[in-house]
Every structure is written in structure tokens, then in C-alpha cells.
Design a protein around this motif. Structure first.
Motif, PDB file in Angstrom:
ATOM      1  N   ASP A 101       0.858  -1.182   0.000  1.00  0.00           N
ATOM      2  CA  ASP A 101       0.000   0.000   0.000  1.00  0.00           C
ATOM      3  C   ASP A 101       0.894   1.231   0.000  1.00  0.00           C
ATOM      4  O   ASP A 101       2.125   1.129  -0.035  1.00  0.00           O
ATOM      5  N   ALA A 102       0.278   2.419   0.085  1.00  0.00           N
ATOM      6  CA  ALA A 102       1.056   3.656   0.048  1.00  0.00           C
ATOM      7  C   ALA A 102       1.940   3.806   1.278  1.00  0.00           C
ATOM      8  O   ALA A 102       3.043   4.364   1.198  1.00  0.00           O
ATOM      9  N   VAL A 103       1.484   3.315   2.424  1.00  0.00           N
ATOM     10  CA  VAL A 103       2.285   3.401   3.648  1.00  0.00           C
ATOM     11  C   VAL A 103       3.604   2.635   3.471  1.00  0.00           C
ATOM     12  O   VAL A 103       4.679   3.123   3.843  1.00  0.00           O
ATOM     13  N   HIS A 104       3.503   1.441   2.915  1.00  0.00           N
ATOM     14  CA  HIS A 104       4.702   0.653   2.616  1.00  0.00           C
ATOM     15  C   HIS A 104       5.614   1.415   1.653  1.00  0.00           C
ATOM     16  O   HIS A 104       6.838   1.506   1.871  1.00  0.00           O
ATOM     17  N   ALA A 105       5.028   1.982   0.608  1.00  0.00           N
ATOM     18  CA  ALA A 105       5.826   2.720  -0.375  1.00  0.00           C
ATOM     19  C   ALA A 105       6.537   3.903   0.267  1.00  0.00           C
ATOM     20  O   ALA A 105       7.722   4.153   0.007  1.00  0.00           O
ATOM     21  N   GLY A 132       8.462  12.542  -4.648  1.00  0.00           N
ATOM     22  CA  GLY A 132       7.083  12.936  -4.414  1.00  0.00           C
ATOM     23  C   GLY A 132       6.190  11.759  -4.767  1.00  0.00           C
ATOM     24  O   GLY A 132       6.633  10.611  -4.759  1.00  0.00           O
ATOM     25  N   GLU A 133       4.952  12.067  -5.106  1.00  0.00           N
ATOM     26  CA  GLU A 133       4.015  10.972  -5.350  1.00  0.00           C
ATOM     27  C   GLU A 133       3.094  11.257  -6.526  1.00  0.00           C
ATOM     28  O   GLU A 133       2.551  12.357  -6.660  1.00  0.00           O
ATOM     29  N   ASN A 134       2.951  10.231  -7.352  1.00  0.00           N
ATOM     30  CA  ASN A 134       1.875  10.210  -8.337  1.00  0.00           C
ATOM     31  C   ASN A 134       0.685   9.473  -7.728  1.00  0.00           C
ATOM     32  O   ASN A 134      -0.429   9.973  -7.734  1.00  0.00           O
ATOM     33  N   GLY A 135       0.919   8.291  -7.143  1.00  0.00           N
ATOM     34  CA  GLY A 135      -0.131   7.613  -6.384  1.00  0.00           C
ATOM     35  C   GLY A 135      -0.272   6.145  -6.717  1.00  0.00           C
ATOM     36  O   GLY A 135       0.439   5.601  -7.563  1.00  0.00           O
ATOM     37  N   MET A 136      -1.197   5.482  -6.023  1.00  0.00           N
ATOM     38  CA  MET A 136      -1.542   4.101  -6.321  1.00  0.00           C
ATOM     39  C   MET A 136      -2.324   4.071  -7.629  1.00  0.00           C
ATOM     40  O   MET A 136      -3.272   4.836  -7.819  1.00  0.00           O
ATOM     41  N   ARG A 137      -1.942   3.163  -8.517  1.00  0.00           N
ATOM     42  CA  ARG A 137      -2.534   3.131  -9.849  1.00  0.00           C
ATOM     43  C   ARG A 137      -3.698   2.145  -9.904  1.00  0.00           C
ATOM     44  O   ARG A 137      -3.648   1.068  -9.294  1.00  0.00           O
ATOM     45  N   HIS A 138      -4.728   2.522 -10.649  1.00  0.00           N
ATOM     46  CA  HIS A 138      -5.939   1.713 -10.799  1.00  0.00           C
ATOM     47  C   HIS A 138      -6.327   1.653 -12.273  1.00  0.00           C
ATOM     48  O   HIS A 138      -5.963   2.523 -13.060  1.00  0.00           O
ATOM     49  N   MET A 139      -7.116   0.657 -12.630  1.00  0.00           N
ATOM     50  CA  MET A 139      -7.514   0.443 -14.026  1.00  0.00           C
ATOM     51  C   MET A 139      -8.864   1.052 -14.343  1.00  0.00           C
ATOM     52  O   MET A 139      -9.795   0.973 -13.544  1.00  0.00           O
ATOM     53  N   THR A 140      -8.985   1.630 -15.534  1.00  0.00           N
ATOM     54  CA  THR A 140     -10.288   1.992 -16.090  1.00  0.00           C
ATOM     55  C   THR A 140     -10.392   1.386 -17.486  1.00  0.00           C
ATOM     56  O   THR A 140      -9.390   1.092 -18.132  1.00  0.00           O
ATOM     57  N   ASN A 141     -11.629   1.198 -17.956  1.00  0.00           N
ATOM     58  CA  ASN A 141     -11.825   0.774 -19.342  1.00  0.00           C
ATOM     59  C   ASN A 141     -13.240   1.100 -19.783  1.00  0.00           C
ATOM     60  O   ASN A 141     -14.096   1.469 -18.970  1.00  0.00           O
ATOM     61  N   ARG A 257       1.934  14.069  -2.057  1.00  0.00           N
ATOM     62  CA  ARG A 257       1.390  12.928  -1.321  1.00  0.00           C
ATOM     63  C   ARG A 257       0.031  13.263  -0.712  1.00  0.00           C
ATOM     64  O   ARG A 257      -0.910  12.461  -0.753  1.00  0.00           O
ATOM     65  N   LYS A 258      -0.052  14.442  -0.129  1.00  0.00           N
ATOM     66  CA  LYS A 258      -1.308  14.859   0.498  1.00  0.00           C
ATOM     67  C   LYS A 258      -2.427  14.938  -0.543  1.00  0.00           C
ATOM     68  O   LYS A 258      -3.539  14.453  -0.315  1.00  0.00           O
ATOM     69  N   ALA A 259      -2.126  15.531  -1.699  1.00  0.00           N
ATOM     70  CA  ALA A 259      -3.136  15.656  -2.751  1.00  0.00           C
ATOM     71  C   ALA A 259      -3.554  14.290  -3.280  1.00  0.00           C
ATOM     72  O   ALA A 259      -4.740  14.036  -3.527  1.00  0.00           O
ATOM     73  N   ALA A 260      -2.578  13.390  -3.454  1.00  0.00           N
ATOM     74  CA  ALA A 260      -2.888  12.046  -3.941  1.00  0.00           C
ATOM     75  C   ALA A 260      -3.752  11.291  -2.929  1.00  0.00           C
ATOM     76  O   ALA A 260      -4.695  10.587  -3.301  1.00  0.00           O
ATOM     77  N   ALA A 261      -3.434  11.429  -1.637  1.00  0.00           N
ATOM     78  CA  ALA A 261      -4.201  10.745  -0.597  1.00  0.00           C
ATOM     79  C   ALA A 261      -5.623  11.270  -0.511  1.00  0.00           C
ATOM     80  O   ALA A 261      -6.581  10.495  -0.336  1.00  0.00           O
ATOM     81  N   GLU A 262      -5.776  12.585  -0.633  1.00  0.00           N
ATOM     82  CA  GLU A 262      -7.117  13.167  -0.589  1.00  0.00           C
ATOM     83  C   GLU A 262      -7.958  12.699  -1.771  1.00  0.00           C
ATOM     84  O   GLU A 262      -9.143  12.387  -1.623  1.00  0.00           O
ATOM     85  N   ALA A 263      -7.332  12.627  -2.932  1.00  0.00           N
ATOM     86  CA  ALA A 263      -8.052  12.142  -4.112  1.00  0.00           C
ATOM     87  C   ALA A 263      -8.418  10.676  -3.959  1.00  0.00           C
ATOM     88  O   ALA A 263      -9.517  10.246  -4.327  1.00  0.00           O
ATOM     89  N   GLN A 264      -7.491   9.887  -3.416  1.00  0.00           N
ATOM     90  CA  GLN A 264      -7.759   8.467  -3.197  1.00  0.00           C
ATOM     91  C   GLN A 264      -8.936   8.293  -2.238  1.00  0.00           C
ATOM     92  O   GLN A 264      -9.791   7.429  -2.430  1.00  0.00           O
ATOM     93  N   ALA A 265      -8.995   9.142  -1.203  1.00  0.00           N
ATOM     94  CA  ALA A 265     -10.041   9.009  -0.184  1.00  0.00           C
ATOM     95  C   ALA A 265     -11.393   9.524  -0.658  1.00  0.00           C
ATOM     96  O   ALA A 265     -12.439   8.944  -0.332  1.00  0.00           O
ATOM     97  N   ASN A 266     -11.371  10.604  -1.423  1.00  0.00           N
ATOM     98  CA  ASN A 266     -12.628  11.276  -1.771  1.00  0.00           C
ATOM     99  C   ASN A 266     -12.981  11.223  -3.254  1.00  0.00           C
ATOM    100  O   ASN A 266     -14.130  11.458  -3.624  1.00  0.00           O
ATOM    101  N   GLY A 267     -12.005  10.913  -4.086  1.00  0.00           N
ATOM    102  CA  GLY A 267     -12.215  11.034  -5.526  1.00  0.00           C
ATOM    103  C   GLY A 267     -13.054   9.940  -6.141  1.00  0.00           C
ATOM    104  O   GLY A 267     -13.704  10.151  -7.171  1.00  0.00           O
TER     105      GLY A 267
END
Length: 314
Positions: A101-105, A132-141, A257-267
Motif C-alpha cells: 500500500d502507500a504506507v509501505h511505499a 514525491g508521489e503520483n499515487g496508487m494506480r488503478h484500471m479503467t476501461n 502525497r497529500k493531494a494524492a491521498a485526498e483524491a484516493q479518499a474522496n475522488g
């Protein structure tokens, strides 16, 4: 490039630095770049100012890194995937399911391993100031919900300019190809690709919900980012300013990191409201097992011991 300050004997001259990145100002990269620019001005007493060029205004990431090497662009804030084209060892971080997860990273990048890999850029005429951080990556299609590895088979998936990402998605059975990020929206819109993978913050800022139907929260890889400056430009700085730039980059990294985490939580909720169907319950173990088909290639390329060292960071 020098920019004179206001008139008068007391006027200072500020050295103007150009910083480019591929995302919008409201993105995780935008947040990091803005924080870096603010901190550089503050920590150098206004002797240096950073002009921001978002949305790939100075080119895609591979082009931006080349420009920093050549000195035609001062600084860039780039994501992890294309770095391996210049510092191949950094490709290890793109291995699917390497990070829990991001904590490990964060533990990896903030520790000894992260520092070791920052130093590798010097051999390529760059100084990596901070992660810095781009974030955890996820798939769309645009074709179907993806809940298991077999759902990926046959999908035309775009990945960044990274051979590691290509190997990982080929192991899942995708019809995979590389494409620079600035061309991605149009390629999805035209049907050149069925899908792509990126952090939530990027999916939001790039408005991919307009050209995709399904989002699967795979967290298949963690993507760092880094502030890169040309080695000659960095060595021209005083010791005091070198420290100021590093500290500014560290502040920028934390902001990203903060922006990526906020997006992960709320986006994710926002993306649902924009029309994406979200798959949160998927076969992560099955995905990891399928992607592991490529592990012999990764171990040959990066070393089994090095991969294990990263996995074992607590």
C-alpha cells in the motif's frame, strides 16, 4: 534567464527557473510543483523564482527529462514510470503488486532505499532533489467491469513509457502498448485503447470519466514522482541554495502525497457521480498471481534480492 525586479537601487534580480509537469494545476503533481515553487522563493529570499508549466506545456515526461539533461528546461516533476528510460534501475518500482500500500511505499522511499535510488540520477547528468508521489494506480476501461484477471484479457490497455509496465500487463493477457500521457485522452476517446491505468487524482484531473465506463480499484502499483534538476544547474548553486532546493523539493513531495491521498479518499465518489461504475471488490490475490508470470523477467533485470529487500520494508 534573469528577470529584473522593481526599479531602484534596492531592486533584486531573481533567477527564473522553468518547471514543467504533465498534469493540471489541480492535480497531485500540480500541488507538489506549486509547493516547490513557493518554498524555493521563500527559502532563497526571492533570489530564485519558479515558473510553472503544467499540462505538458514543455512536452511529455520523456521529453522533459531529456530537456533537463540538456539544460533547456531547469526543473521537472515527473512520475516514476518513464524514469527507467534514463535510470533503468528505477524501473523496479513499477513491478505490479510490489508494494502492499502507500504506507509501505512511503517507508521505502523515505528510507535508505529511496536515498540510494535518488543518487542514481547523477550518473545521467541530473540531480533528483526529492521523491514525491503520483499515487496508487488503478484500471479503467470502456468495455466491461474488471473483477478478475481473466477480465483483462484482450483489452487494449495503454501504459506509460515503461517496459516494466508492459511486461506486467502482458502477463495479465492485455493487448498493451505504450503512449505518452498527453496523447492519452484522445486515444481513449477515439477507441485506439479500451482502457488505461493511473492514480485516482490523475483520472480525475484528466477527466477520464468522460471517455471511460468502468473503474477497478486494483492498486496494482505505486507510482512515485521526483523533482529533477540538471546537474550543472545544481552544482552552480551555493551550498545554502542547494539545501534550500532540496528542502523545497521535500515540501513539494509531501504536498503531492497529500493531494494524492485526498483524491484516493474522496475522488472515487466523485468519479461515480461522473458516471464511472466502480469495482471495489475484485480478486487481488488472483491479479497478483497472474502478474507474477513476469517475475522471472523482473528478477533477472533487477535482482531477486533487491526486490525482496523492498518487499520486506516495514
Amino acid at each position: 534567464m534573469l528577470l529584473a525586479g522593481a526599479g531602484g537601487a534596492q531592486a533584486q534580480q531573481a533567477r527564473i527557473l522553468k518547471l514543467g509537469h504533465i498534469l493540471g494545476p489541480e492535480s497531485q503533481l500540480g500541488a507538489g510543483a506549486a509547493a516547490f515553487a513557493e518554498e524555493v522563493t521563500k527559502r532563497t529570499g526571492g533570489r530564485y523564482k519558479v515558473e510553472l508549466y503544467p499540462n505538458a506545456a514543455l512536452g511529455g515526461e520523456v521529453e522533459a527529462i531529456k530537456a533537463v539533461q540538456l539544460g533547456t528546461v531547469d526543473v521537472t516533476f515527473v512520475t516514476g514510470a518513464p524514469m527507467l528510460n534514463f535510470v533503468p534501475d528505477v524501473g523496479i518500482f513499477g513491478i505490479p503488486f510490489l508494494f502492499r500500500d502507500a504506507v509501505h511505499a512511503h517507508a521505502v522511499f523515505d528510507g535508505a532505499i529511496g536515498q540510494e535510488y535518488l543518487e542514481k540520477f547523477r550518473a545521467k547528468d541530473m540531480v533528483a532533489l526529492a521523491w514525491g508521489e503520483n499515487g496508487m494506480r488503478h484500471m479503467t476501461n470502456s468495455k466491461r467491469p474488471v473483477t478478475a484477471p481473466e477480465d483483462v484479457k484482450g483489452l487494449k490497455i495503454r501504459v506509460p513509457q515503461s517496459e516494466v509496465m508492459v511486461l506486467g500487463f502482458k502477463a495479465l493477457g492485455a493487448d498493451v502498448a505504450q503512449l505518452p500521457f498527453p496523447e492519452l485522452y484522445g486515444a481513449l476517446q477515439s477507441g485506439q485503447f479500451d482502457g488505461q491505468e493511473n492514480p485516482i487524482a490523475t483520472i480525475l484531473s484528466a477527466k477520464f470519466a468522460q471517455v471511460q465506463k468502468y473503474l477497478t480499484l486494483t492498486s496494482h502499483s505505486y507510482d512515485p514522482a521526483a523533482f529533477l534538476i540538471g546537474i550543472d544547474a545544481f552544482e552552480d548553486l551555493s551550498d545554502e541554495d542547494k539545501s534550500a532546493f532540496r528542502e523545497a523539493a521535500q515540501a513539494g513531495g509531501q504536498a503531492s502525497r497529500k493531494a494524492a491521498a485526498e483524491a484516493q479518499a474522496n475522488g472515487v465518489k466523485t468519479l461515480q457521480q461522473q458516471g464511472l461504475q466502480v469495482v471495489a471488490d475484485f480478486d487481488r490475490a488472483g491479479f497478483a498471481k497472474a502478474a507474477a508470470v513476469a517475475m522471472p523477467d523482473f528478477e533477472k533485470k533487477f535482482g531477486a534480492e533487491t526486490i525482496a529487500r523492498i518487499r520486506n520494508v516495514q
